[in-house]
Design an enzyme around this catalytic site. Structure first.
Site, PDB file in Angstrom:
ATOM      1  N   ASP A   1       2.444 -26.647  -4.744  1.00 16.49           N
ATOM      2  CA  ASP A   1       2.599 -25.630  -3.608  1.00 16.49           C
ATOM      3  C   ASP A   1       4.103 -25.422  -3.716  1.00 16.49           C
ATOM      4  OD1 ASP A   1       3.059 -24.279  -1.046  1.00 16.49           O
ATOM      5  OD2 ASP A   1       1.241 -25.939  -0.027  1.00 16.49           O
TER       6      ASP A   1
ATOM      7  N   THR B   1       3.487 -19.833   3.492  1.00 14.00           N
ATOM      8  CA  THR B   1       3.814 -19.672   1.927  1.00 14.00           C
ATOM      9  C   THR B   1       4.835 -18.590   1.649  1.00 14.00           C
ATOM     10  OG1 THR B   1       1.524 -20.267   1.088  1.00 14.00           O
ATOM     11  CG2 THR B   1       2.801 -18.772  -0.009  1.00 14.00           C
TER      12      THR B   1
ATOM     13  N   VAL C   1     -14.213   3.180   3.053  1.00 13.38           N
ATOM     14  CA  VAL C   1     -12.704   3.751   3.273  1.00 13.38           C
ATOM     15  C   VAL C   1     -12.133   3.628   4.842  1.00 13.38           C
ATOM     16  CG1 VAL C   1     -11.785   6.031   3.485  1.00 13.38           C
ATOM     17  CG2 VAL C   1     -13.653   5.507   1.832  1.00 13.38           C
TER      18      VAL C   1
ATOM     19  N   ALA D   1       5.727  -8.629   7.456  1.00 14.98           N
ATOM     20  CA  ALA D   1       6.907  -9.236   8.083  1.00 14.98           C
ATOM     21  C   ALA D   1       7.217 -10.502   7.433  1.00 14.98           C
ATOM     22  CB  ALA D   1       6.372  -9.676   9.621  1.00 14.98           C
TER      23      ALA D   1
ATOM     24  N   LYS E   1       7.284 -11.271   4.309  1.00 24.96           N
ATOM     25  CA  LYS E   1       7.730 -11.002   3.064  1.00 24.96           C
ATOM     26  C   LYS E   1       9.284 -10.439   3.418  1.00 24.96           C
ATOM     27  CE  LYS E   1       6.886 -10.789  -0.577  1.00 24.96           C
ATOM     28  NZ  LYS E   1       6.692 -11.770  -1.794  1.00 24.96           N
TER      29      LYS E   1
ATOM     30  N   THR F   1       8.433  -6.449  -1.536  1.00 25.85           N
ATOM     31  CA  THR F   1       7.351  -5.254  -1.232  1.00 25.85           C
ATOM     32  C   THR F   1       8.000  -4.131  -0.748  1.00 25.85           C
ATOM     33  OG1 THR F   1       5.216  -4.480  -0.359  1.00 25.85           O
ATOM     34  CG2 THR F   1       6.127  -6.529   0.553  1.00 25.85           C
ATOM     35  N   ASP F   2       7.511  -2.983  -0.865  1.00 23.27           N
ATOM     36  CA  ASP F   2       7.999  -1.795  -0.160  1.00 23.27           C
ATOM     37  C   ASP F   2       7.609  -1.887   1.272  1.00 23.27           C
ATOM     38  OD1 ASP F   2       5.380  -1.107  -0.497  1.00 23.27           O
ATOM     39  OD2 ASP F   2       5.692   0.812  -1.443  1.00 23.27           O
ATOM     40  N   GLU F   3       6.660  -2.454   1.367  1.00 24.29           N
ATOM     41  CA  GLU F   3       5.956  -2.520   3.026  1.00 24.29           C
ATOM     42  C   GLU F   3       7.091  -3.121   3.719  1.00 24.29           C
ATOM     43  OE1 GLU F   3       1.750  -3.668   2.966  1.00 24.29           O
ATOM     44  OE2 GLU F   3       1.365  -3.301   0.796  1.00 24.29           O
TER      45      GLU F   3
ATOM     46  N   ASP G   1     -10.689   1.706  11.123  1.00 25.92           N
ATOM     47  CA  ASP G   1      -9.495   1.540  10.597  1.00 25.92           C
ATOM     48  C   ASP G   1      -8.792   0.079  10.599  1.00 25.92           C
ATOM     49  OD1 ASP G   1      -7.358   2.361   9.111  1.00 25.92           O
ATOM     50  OD2 ASP G   1      -6.781   4.110  10.771  1.00 25.92           O
ATOM     51  N   ARG G   2      -7.980  -0.183   9.665  1.00 22.71           N
ATOM     52  CA  ARG G   2      -7.186  -1.549   9.765  1.00 22.71           C
ATOM     53  C   ARG G   2      -6.079  -1.380  10.823  1.00 22.71           C
ATOM     54  NH1 ARG G   2      -3.494  -2.075   4.513  1.00 22.71           N
ATOM     55  NH2 ARG G   2      -5.381  -3.299   3.917  1.00 22.71           N
TER      56      ARG G   2
ATOM     57  N   TYR H   1       1.859  -9.781   6.819  1.00 21.86           N
ATOM     58  CA  TYR H   1       2.190  -9.800   5.592  1.00 21.86           C
ATOM     59  C   TYR H   1       3.663  -9.248   5.435  1.00 21.86           C
ATOM     60  CZ  TYR H   1       2.554  -8.192   0.825  1.00 21.86           C
ATOM     61  OH  TYR H   1       3.077  -8.054  -0.504  1.00 21.86           O
TER      62      TYR H   1
HETATM   63  P1  NAD Z   1      -1.883 -12.449  -5.913  1.00 19.69           P
HETATM   64  O1  NAD Z   1      -2.301 -12.762  -4.362  1.00 19.69           O
HETATM   65  O2  NAD Z   1      -2.787 -11.674  -6.799  1.00 19.69           O
HETATM   66  O3  NAD Z   1      -1.240 -13.721  -6.381  1.00 19.69           O
HETATM   67  C1  NAD Z   1      -0.325 -14.745  -5.819  1.00 19.69           C
HETATM   68  C2  NAD Z   1      -0.495 -15.895  -6.458  1.00 19.69           C
HETATM   69  O4  NAD Z   1       0.536 -17.041  -5.796  1.00 19.69           O
HETATM   70  C3  NAD Z   1      -1.671 -16.623  -6.861  1.00 19.69           C
HETATM   71  O5  NAD Z   1      -2.060 -17.060  -8.022  1.00 19.69           O
HETATM   72  C4  NAD Z   1      -1.708 -17.712  -5.896  1.00 19.69           C
HETATM   73  O6  NAD Z   1      -2.621 -18.752  -6.575  1.00 19.69           O
HETATM   74  C5  NAD Z   1      -0.505 -18.145  -5.761  1.00 19.69           C
HETATM   75  N1  NAD Z   1       0.141 -18.971  -4.559  1.00 19.69           N
HETATM   76  C6  NAD Z   1      -0.286 -18.239  -3.172  1.00 19.69           C
HETATM   77  N2  NAD Z   1       0.103 -19.503  -2.450  1.00 19.69           N
HETATM   78  C7  NAD Z   1       0.947 -20.363  -3.147  1.00 19.69           C
HETATM   79  C8  NAD Z   1       1.711 -21.488  -2.728  1.00 19.69           C
HETATM   80  N3  NAD Z   1       1.722 -21.745  -1.599  1.00 19.69           N
HETATM   81  N4  NAD Z   1       2.252 -22.192  -3.681  1.00 19.69           N
HETATM   82  C9  NAD Z   1       2.054 -21.606  -5.108  1.00 19.69           C
HETATM   83  N5  NAD Z   1       1.329 -20.791  -5.581  1.00 19.69           N
HETATM   84  C10 NAD Z   1       0.761 -20.066  -4.470  1.00 19.69           C
HETATM   85  O7  NAD Z   1      -0.555 -11.607  -5.665  1.00 19.69           O
HETATM   86  P2  NAD Z   1       0.006 -10.335  -6.365  1.00 19.69           P
HETATM   87  O8  NAD Z   1      -0.457  -8.835  -6.294  1.00 19.69           O
HETATM   88  O9  NAD Z   1       0.255 -10.750  -7.829  1.00 19.69           O
HETATM   89  O10 NAD Z   1       1.625 -10.363  -5.780  1.00 19.69           O
HETATM   90  C11 NAD Z   1       2.667 -11.222  -6.320  1.00 19.69           C
HETATM   91  C12 NAD Z   1       3.913 -10.877  -5.754  1.00 19.69           C
HETATM   92  O11 NAD Z   1       4.400  -9.616  -5.529  1.00 19.69           O
HETATM   93  C13 NAD Z   1       3.866 -11.192  -4.119  1.00 19.69           C
HETATM   94  O12 NAD Z   1       5.019 -12.060  -3.889  1.00 19.69           O
HETATM   95  C14 NAD Z   1       3.705  -9.757  -3.520  1.00 19.69           C
HETATM   96  O13 NAD Z   1       4.311  -9.888  -2.204  1.00 19.69           O
HETATM   97  C15 NAD Z   1       4.624  -8.872  -4.306  1.00 19.69           C
HETATM   98  N6  NAD Z   1       4.251  -7.540  -4.357  1.00 19.69           N
HETATM   99  C16 NAD Z   1       2.865  -7.126  -4.692  1.00 19.69           C
HETATM  100  C17 NAD Z   1       2.551  -5.734  -4.915  1.00 19.69           C
HETATM  101  C18 NAD Z   1       0.921  -5.360  -5.041  1.00 19.69           C
HETATM  102  O14 NAD Z   1       0.785  -4.366  -5.069  1.00 19.69           O
HETATM  103  N7  NAD Z   1       0.142  -6.359  -5.489  1.00 19.69           N
HETATM  104  C19 NAD Z   1       3.469  -4.938  -4.725  1.00 19.69           C
HETATM  105  C20 NAD Z   1       4.761  -5.177  -4.626  1.00 19.69           C
HETATM  106  C21 NAD Z   1       5.267  -6.722  -4.286  1.00 19.69           C
HETATM  107  P1  TYD Z   2      -4.428  -2.522  -0.268  1.00 18.55           P
HETATM  108  O1  TYD Z   2      -4.911  -2.345  -1.594  1.00 18.55           O
HETATM  109  O2  TYD Z   2      -5.012  -3.482   0.589  1.00 18.55           O
HETATM  110  O3  TYD Z   2      -3.023  -2.339  -0.331  1.00 18.55           O
HETATM  111  P2  TYD Z   2      -1.712  -2.290   0.945  1.00 18.55           P
HETATM  112  O4  TYD Z   2      -2.536  -2.293   2.261  1.00 18.55           O
HETATM  113  O5  TYD Z   2      -0.927  -3.510   0.712  1.00 18.55           O
HETATM  114  O6  TYD Z   2      -1.318  -0.850   0.821  1.00 18.55           O
HETATM  115  O7  TYD Z   2      -5.001  -1.054   0.554  1.00 18.55           O
HETATM  116  C1  TYD Z   2      -4.360   0.174   0.073  1.00 18.55           C
HETATM  117  C2  TYD Z   2      -4.842   1.246   0.939  1.00 18.55           C
HETATM  118  O8  TYD Z   2      -6.246   0.983   0.803  1.00 18.55           O
HETATM  119  C3  TYD Z   2      -4.582   0.919   2.393  1.00 18.55           C
HETATM  120  O9  TYD Z   2      -4.423   2.298   3.041  1.00 18.55           O
HETATM  121  C4  TYD Z   2      -5.969   0.488   2.993  1.00 18.55           C
HETATM  122  C5  TYD Z   2      -6.864   1.108   2.003  1.00 18.55           C
HETATM  123  N1  TYD Z   2      -8.093   0.406   2.029  1.00 18.55           N
HETATM  124  C6  TYD Z   2      -9.419   1.090   2.351  1.00 18.55           C
HETATM  125  O10 TYD Z   2      -9.386   2.116   2.865  1.00 18.55           O
HETATM  126  N2  TYD Z   2     -10.623   0.124   2.060  1.00 18.55           N
HETATM  127  C7  TYD Z   2     -10.518  -0.805   1.480  1.00 18.55           C
HETATM  128  O11 TYD Z   2     -11.573  -1.578   1.237  1.00 18.55           O
HETATM  129  C8  TYD Z   2      -9.159  -1.678   1.327  1.00 18.55           C
HETATM  130  C9  TYD Z   2      -9.183  -3.098   0.795  1.00 18.55           C
HETATM  131  C10 TYD Z   2      -8.095  -0.718   1.688  1.00 18.55           C
END
Ligand code: NAD
Ligand code: TYD
Length: 354
Positions: free
Chosen positions: A57, A98, A214, A160, A162, A132-134, A289-290, A158
């Site tokens: 961890d 985390t 969607v 917040a 990050k 992340t850009d979020e 919607d989310r 999420y």
């Molecule tokens: P992911 O959820 O696919 O993978 C996360 C990994 O972290 C997993 O292997 C999990 O086992 C590990 N993990 C979780 N909690 C842990 C802990 N407490 N200790 C050790 N390991 C732990 O995520 P991802 O999509 O590969 O994203 C990786 C990073 O990039 C994240 O920090 C995310 O915020 C950032 N990011 C993701 C995206 C995207 O589009 N996926 C975009 C921009 C930034």
């Molecule tokens: P997601 O892949 O969860 O990334 P993020 O929310 O971090 O951008 O979602 C991408 C977009 O897709 C987001 O606008 C939410 C939407 N979405 C759906 O419409 N249906 C779904 O089942 C999921 C997972 C996401």
């Protein structure tokens, strides 16, 4: 030489490590808790000298201290996180733990390690926080993309959590001179992405002719980048980025969710047509919607383009077609990650049978 990567069993971590090693990079010590999102099989073909997996961890300070002392990495690339917005809405505590406590713990351990280094090793050490850009919040339809100077305005637990990591990394540079750098990347897609996220979920459901859920009107916009391009950007920042700096990484591919869905369905209609002339897009269903759903994300990547020469290599249509092909070809990988916990999530979140 070695680097310490956290979260290497996840989507971006796996692609980053594969890219890093393929370009002749040094060995990787991978600290990963192997949560539902981490798949040990992704990198199990690599020898320990290239990829040493340590299950643990990021909140475990003693473990981080031990790994840093034993392996003396030249850099830390911190990817480990809880990463799914919908899960952060139904269970934010794990995100605080985390993403905030874990990032703080790792910064503390890495700072102590960096302080123990001398001369060249200390000057060369880097800590890359993958954000992340979020964290910038949501854009209106005509707003210019976020720059590195845009205010931080996260809207989900999420983003917040990050953003808290961003602030900690920044403060460690400003206060202690600790060489932390931060990247803000847009939405990734490509191989090894856990199918709770939009693109792999839709590909897998469409292949299985299951409903395509969607959220709301489906007009939310994301800027999509192929994960191999993001991984390359991370390597560039790691090797050439300046301590204390932040870099936006975008794909120059803004698309509404419905357009993404149509793209996936068109590829499948052409490569794996449904019986009876049915179209995959007819599987789309609009669901609730989310809460707090961000309408649009987009980042201005001028800084990383001009300072580090980074440009994405995939066009979105080519990358999407490649991704559909990857999930169709790697059905065993899909099966391995869509059992137990995944089915529970589908049931809990969508009321959908697995
Ligand atoms: P992911 O959820 O696919 O993978 C996360 C990994 O972290 C997993 O292997 C999990 O086992 C590990 N993990 C979780 N909690 C842990 C802990 N407490 N200790 C050790 N390991 C732990 O995520 P991802 O999509 O590969 O994203 C990786 C990073 O990039 C994240 O920090 C995310 O915020 C950032 N990011 C993701 C995206 C995207 O589009 N996926 C975009 C921009 C930034
Ligand atoms: P997601 O892949 O969860 O990334 P993020 O929310 O971090 O951008 O979602 C991408 C977009 O897709 C987001 O606008 C939410 C939407 N979405 C759906 O419409 N249906 C779904 O089942 C999921 C997972 C996401």
């Amino acid at each position: 030489m070695t680097i310490l990567v956290t979260g290497g069993l996840g989507f971006i971590g796996t692609n980053f490590i594969l890219g890093h090693l393929a370009s002749g990079g040094d060995g990787v010590v991978d600290l990963d808790l192997a949560t539902y999102a981490g798949n040990p099989a992704n990198l199990s073909h690599l020898p320990d000298g290239e990829h040493l997996l340590v299950r643990g961890d990021v909140c475990d300070r003693a473990l981080a201290d031990r790994l840093l002392a034993e392996h003396r990495p030249r850099a830390v690339v911190h990817l480990a996180a809880e990463s799914h917005v919908d899960r952060s809405i139904s269970g934010p505590a794990a995100f605080v733990q985390t993403n905030i406590v874990g990032t703080f713990t790792l910064l503390e351990a890495a700072k102590a390690h960096w302080e123990s280094l001398d001369g060249v090793g200390r000057d060369a050490f880097r800590f890359l926080y993958v954000s992340t850009d979020e964290v910038y919040g949501s854009l209106g339809p005509d707003d210019p993309p976020f720059t590195e100077r845009s205010p931080c305005a996260p809207n989900s637990p999420y983003s917040a959590s990050k953003a808290a990591g961003d602030h900690l990394a920044r403060s460690y540079f400003k206060t202690y001179g600790f060489p932390a750098m931060t990247t803000h990347c847009s939405n990734n897609y490509g191989p090894y992405q856990f199918p709770e996220k939009l693109i792999p979920l839709m590909i897998i459901n469409a292949i299985a002719e299951k409903p395509l859920p969607v959220y709301g009107d489906g007009r939310q916009v994301r800027d999509w980048i192929h994960v191999e391009d993001h991984a390359r950007a991370l390597s560039l920042v790691l090797e050439r980025g300046a301590p204390g700096e932040t870099y936006n990484v975008g794909g120059r591919s803004e698309r509404a969710n419905m357009e993404v869905l149509e793209g996936i369905c068109t590829v499948l209609d052409e490569t794996a047509p449904r019986a009876g002339g049915l179209r995959h897009i007819d599987l789309a269903v609009h669901v609730a919607d989310r809460p707090g759903h961000d309408r649009r994300y987009a980042v201005d990547s001028t800084k990383i383009e001009e300072e580090l020469g980074f440009y994405p290599s995939y066009s979105f249509p080519d990358g999407l077609e490649a991704a559909v092909c990857w999930y169709r070809t790697n059905s065993r990988w899909v099966e391995s990650v869509t059992s137990g916990e995944y089915r529970d999530w589908l049931k809990r979140h969508y009321g959908m049978g697995g």
